[in-house]
Design a protein around this motif. Sequence first.
Motif, PDB file in Angstrom:
ATOM      1  N   THR A   1       0.821  -1.214   0.000  1.00 16.79           N
ATOM      2  CA  THR A   1       0.000   0.000   0.000  1.00 16.79           C
ATOM      3  C   THR A   1       0.855   1.264   0.000  1.00 16.79           C
ATOM      4  O   THR A   1       0.623   2.191  -0.776  1.00 16.79           O
ATOM      5  N   VAL A   2       1.872   1.313   0.867  1.00 15.12           N
ATOM      6  CA  VAL A   2       2.663   2.549   1.008  1.00 15.12           C
ATOM      7  C   VAL A   2       4.073   2.414   0.460  1.00 15.12           C
ATOM      8  O   VAL A   2       4.862   3.372   0.524  1.00 15.12           O
ATOM      9  N   ASN A   3       4.414   1.180  -0.082  1.00 12.84           N
ATOM     10  CA  ASN A   3       5.747   0.934  -0.670  1.00 12.84           C
ATOM     11  C   ASN A   3       6.893   1.252   0.290  1.00 12.84           C
ATOM     12  O   ASN A   3       7.876   1.890  -0.074  1.00 12.84           O
ATOM     13  N   GLU A   4       6.782   0.850   1.541  1.00 15.02           N
ATOM     14  CA  GLU A   4       7.847   1.006   2.521  1.00 15.02           C
ATOM     15  C   GLU A   4       7.991  -0.293   3.307  1.00 15.02           C
ATOM     16  O   GLU A   4       7.013  -1.036   3.472  1.00 15.02           O
ATOM     17  N   GLU A   5       9.230  -0.520   3.793  1.00 13.96           N
ATOM     18  CA  GLU A   5       9.430  -1.693   4.625  1.00 13.96           C
ATOM     19  C   GLU A   5       8.830  -1.409   5.992  1.00 13.96           C
ATOM     20  O   GLU A   5       9.206  -0.440   6.648  1.00 13.96           O
ATOM     21  N   MET A   6       7.933  -2.269   6.422  1.00 18.14           N
ATOM     22  CA  MET A   6       7.170  -2.014   7.637  1.00 18.14           C
ATOM     23  C   MET A   6       7.326  -3.180   8.610  1.00 18.14           C
ATOM     24  O   MET A   6       7.576  -4.328   8.215  1.00 18.14           O
ATOM     25  N   PHE A   7       7.134  -2.821   9.895  1.00 18.68           N
ATOM     26  CA  PHE A   7       7.100  -3.828  10.952  1.00 18.68           C
ATOM     27  C   PHE A   7       5.660  -3.890  11.464  1.00 18.68           C
ATOM     28  O   PHE A   7       5.128  -2.913  11.970  1.00 18.68           O
ATOM     29  N   TYR A   8       5.021  -5.054  11.311  1.00 20.12           N
ATOM     30  CA  TYR A   8       3.611  -5.226  11.633  1.00 20.12           C
ATOM     31  C   TYR A   8       3.457  -6.037  12.911  1.00 20.12           C
ATOM     32  O   TYR A   8       4.147  -7.028  13.110  1.00 20.12           O
ATOM     33  N   VAL A   9       2.475  -5.572  13.758  1.00 16.46           N
ATOM     34  CA  VAL A   9       2.067  -6.332  14.933  1.00 16.46           C
ATOM     35  C   VAL A   9       0.539  -6.359  14.943  1.00 16.46           C
ATOM     36  O   VAL A   9      -0.112  -5.301  14.893  1.00 16.46           O
ATOM     37  N   ALA A  10      -0.026  -7.566  14.977  1.00 16.34           N
ATOM     38  CA  ALA A  10      -1.494  -7.717  14.953  1.00 16.34           C
ATOM     39  C   ALA A  10      -1.930  -8.446  16.216  1.00 16.34           C
ATOM     40  O   ALA A  10      -1.385  -9.512  16.539  1.00 16.34           O
ATOM     41  N   ILE A  11      -2.943  -7.828  16.909  1.00 10.82           N
ATOM     42  CA  ILE A  11      -3.421  -8.470  18.143  1.00 10.82           C
ATOM     43  C   ILE A  11      -4.889  -8.831  17.949  1.00 10.82           C
ATOM     44  O   ILE A  11      -5.663  -8.092  17.331  1.00 10.82           O
ATOM     45  N   PRO A  12      -5.275  -9.979  18.444  1.00 10.49           N
ATOM     46  CA  PRO A  12      -6.676 -10.409  18.270  1.00 10.49           C
ATOM     47  C   PRO A  12      -7.592  -9.674  19.283  1.00 10.49           C
ATOM     48  O   PRO A  12      -7.186  -9.464  20.420  1.00 10.49           O
ATOM     49  N   VAL A  13      -8.788  -9.300  18.829  1.00 12.55           N
ATOM     50  CA  VAL A  13      -9.779  -8.664  19.712  1.00 12.55           C
ATOM     51  C   VAL A  13     -11.141  -9.307  19.454  1.00 12.55           C
ATOM     52  O   VAL A  13     -11.359  -9.936  18.411  1.00 12.55           O
ATOM     53  N   SER A  14     -12.067  -9.080  20.407  1.00 12.55           N
ATOM     54  CA  SER A  14     -13.408  -9.661  20.241  1.00 12.55           C
ATOM     55  C   SER A  14     -14.440  -8.699  20.838  1.00 12.55           C
ATOM     56  O   SER A  14     -14.303  -8.307  22.003  1.00 12.55           O
TER      57      SER A  14
ATOM     58  N   VAL B   1       4.800   0.243  11.900  1.00 11.36           N
ATOM     59  CA  VAL B   1       5.701   1.394  11.792  1.00 11.36           C
ATOM     60  C   VAL B   1       6.747   1.054  10.718  1.00 11.36           C
ATOM     61  O   VAL B   1       7.123  -0.124  10.526  1.00 11.36           O
ATOM     62  N   ASN B   2       7.244   2.062  10.005  1.00 10.75           N
ATOM     63  CA  ASN B   2       8.312   1.768   9.016  1.00 10.75           C
ATOM     64  C   ASN B   2       9.653   1.634   9.746  1.00 10.75           C
ATOM     65  O   ASN B   2       9.804   2.091  10.875  1.00 10.75           O
ATOM     66  N   LEU B   3      10.618   1.028   9.070  1.00 11.60           N
ATOM     67  CA  LEU B   3      11.911   0.714   9.682  1.00 11.60           C
ATOM     68  C   LEU B   3      13.000   1.707   9.305  1.00 11.60           C
ATOM     69  O   LEU B   3      14.193   1.395   9.394  1.00 11.60           O
ATOM     70  N   ARG B   4      12.590   2.883   8.836  1.00  9.94           N
ATOM     71  CA  ARG B   4      13.603   3.883   8.482  1.00  9.94           C
ATOM     72  C   ARG B   4      14.451   4.230   9.698  1.00  9.94           C
ATOM     73  O   ARG B   4      15.653   4.458   9.588  1.00  9.94           O
ATOM     74  N   GLN B   5      13.872   4.238  10.876  1.00 13.49           N
ATOM     75  CA  GLN B   5      14.610   4.595  12.087  1.00 13.49           C
ATOM     76  C   GLN B   5      15.693   3.540  12.384  1.00 13.49           C
ATOM     77  O   GLN B   5      16.826   3.871  12.715  1.00 13.49           O
ATOM     78  N   ILE B   6      15.254   2.265  12.256  1.00 13.19           N
ATOM     79  CA  ILE B   6      16.234   1.195  12.492  1.00 13.19           C
ATOM     80  C   ILE B   6      17.350   1.261  11.463  1.00 13.19           C
ATOM     81  O   ILE B   6      18.533   1.075  11.786  1.00 13.19           O
ATOM     82  N   GLN B   7      17.006   1.517  10.205  1.00 10.73           N
ATOM     83  CA  GLN B   7      18.020   1.615   9.147  1.00 10.73           C
ATOM     84  C   GLN B   7      18.981   2.762   9.433  1.00 10.73           C
ATOM     85  O   GLN B   7      20.196   2.640   9.213  1.00 10.73           O
ATOM     86  N   GLN B   8      18.443   3.863   9.950  1.00 12.34           N
ATOM     87  CA  GLN B   8      19.295   4.994  10.285  1.00 12.34           C
ATOM     88  C   GLN B   8      20.232   4.634  11.441  1.00 12.34           C
ATOM     89  O   GLN B   8      21.425   4.973  11.430  1.00 12.34           O
TER      90      GLN B   8
END
Length: 585
Positions: free
Chosen positions: A124-137, A150-157
């Motif tokens: 969707t945004v053409n960036e390397e991203m770190f995804y975390v998904a939590i289940p809800v009900s 969040v994108n990983l530009r910070q880690i790359q920097q």
Amino acid sequence: MQRKIFGAFFIILLLGIFLTGFLNLSLIRSSHLRELENRLVTNGLLIEQFLREHDGEITEKELRRIAEEYGKRINARITLIDDRGAVLADTRAKEEEMENHAEREEVKAALEGNTGKAIRESVTVNEEMFYVAIPVSFQQSDLRVIRLAVNLRQIQQINRTLFYYIGISILVGLLASLMLAYRFIHKIMEPIRDMTEGTKKIANGGFDKRIEVSSDDEIGELADNFNHMAERLKVTIGQLSENNTKFKALLTSMKNPIVAVDNKHRLILLNPAAEELFQIRMEDTLGKHILEVVRNNVLDDHLKEIFENNLETQIEISTHEPEKILKIYSNPIKLEEDPNKIIGIVALIEDVTEIRRLEKMRSDFVANVSHELKTPLTSISGFVETLKSGAIDDEDTKQRFLDIIDIETERLTRLIDDILTLSEIENIQARMVRQAISTSDVLSEIGEIMRPIAANKEIELLTQIEANLPIITGNGDWFKQMLINLVDNAIKYTQNGGKVYLNAYQKYSNIIITVKDTGIGIPKKDIPRLFERFYRVDKARTRKVGGTGLGLAIVKHIVLSLNGRIKVNSDVGKGTEFIVVIPVK
């Protein structure tokens, strides 16, 4: 060696530094991702708590607003997904334009009731991203997954910054380590280089070389051991050299050939006498099988018998290359500490060729002399018995028998004289008596002596003797005997009316004497044996002309005493020519 140690040290250091840097980077990245994951999970749980408090009151439009508002606050992308994987709200894109997320790794895990996470490039945004998904009900809502990214530009920097500082640290540490390593290795290698140089000098015979090392560590101990080894080696080499010199002198001084072979019959030793006997050189034959040098199967079988039975034997063999009769005394070579173990054979060789030849010659000579003496003695004895039986009263018979006895007696006298002459010529002490011989005068004298004998057979003796031939040294009586025998033979075997030629001239540094006749000649097959004792081409004719069979043997021995040589040219029915070549010096 210094380069190898330095190179190995450099590689190990480089690997250590790069491995440390890589582990540090991996550790920092992993730690940052864990911290980020915990932060996103916490924020997701807070969003879940907020939504749970307003369950059933929030519309889809309100969900989009909440996602955008919370996304700005936590600086993260928030995506709300229902139980079918459809996007209900997203902070970065319109949900109606987004594809179904049911197969996304982190969403799939969350739909199964687990917290999911993933790192990938967002379509969707053409960036390397770190995804975390939590289940809800929720009871009033279809929302089943809250995904934060969040994108990983910070880690790359952070990684780039770490790479920069780690690179500088590696470079500085590497240079400092290399300088220290070079000095350390150079200090370690210095005594080793000295020992290397010392070993080269010792290898070239400089056994006085010693290594000076002041340290008391392993290198110092090694240097002390090296110096001790050099001292022992000097003493040992000196003893070996002395023993080797004595051994070589002993082998060289021994006139008998000595040959040694190992258990596989390969040559390990030859002395100079053996080299001369077999016409070989030790360096060319060492390691070769004995049969490659001495081609004699009897010798090889003898060696095998010694190995099998531990024998000390002696044998006599005949060789073809060269033609020799050798007497071999052989002994097995045994180890001092293990006398039962044989490691080779040493053989002392005695060349008995000449002894056996002389023994055969003596045996043949005795047999021939016995035969030659027996014939006239038998004749004399027979005629004496006949005379005793009454024939002595018949004057004619008596005179005829006495004439025959006189002829046989004269023949015996000639035979005994020739035997004594031959024995004298073969006597070494007699050969040492040398005198000046005026060659031209003696040849002329022989011509005058033999001319009347030739005239009695109506044979013309022609002489052509070069004046002032060089004087030679030898036994003058033998020299005359040689010429008389040759001319007398030529007269005996030439028909009446024939001719005999006696010529002498100088050619280069030799005196050439030829005796040529127009007589009966000699068959080619008999020429090689012509100078053997008692050898006769035609025995009946030889006895008829009064030959003893020793005349040419005497001639050959006299020629040899003058260091000369003789050869024969002959054609049956045309005549014979004897050529004597005597060196002036």
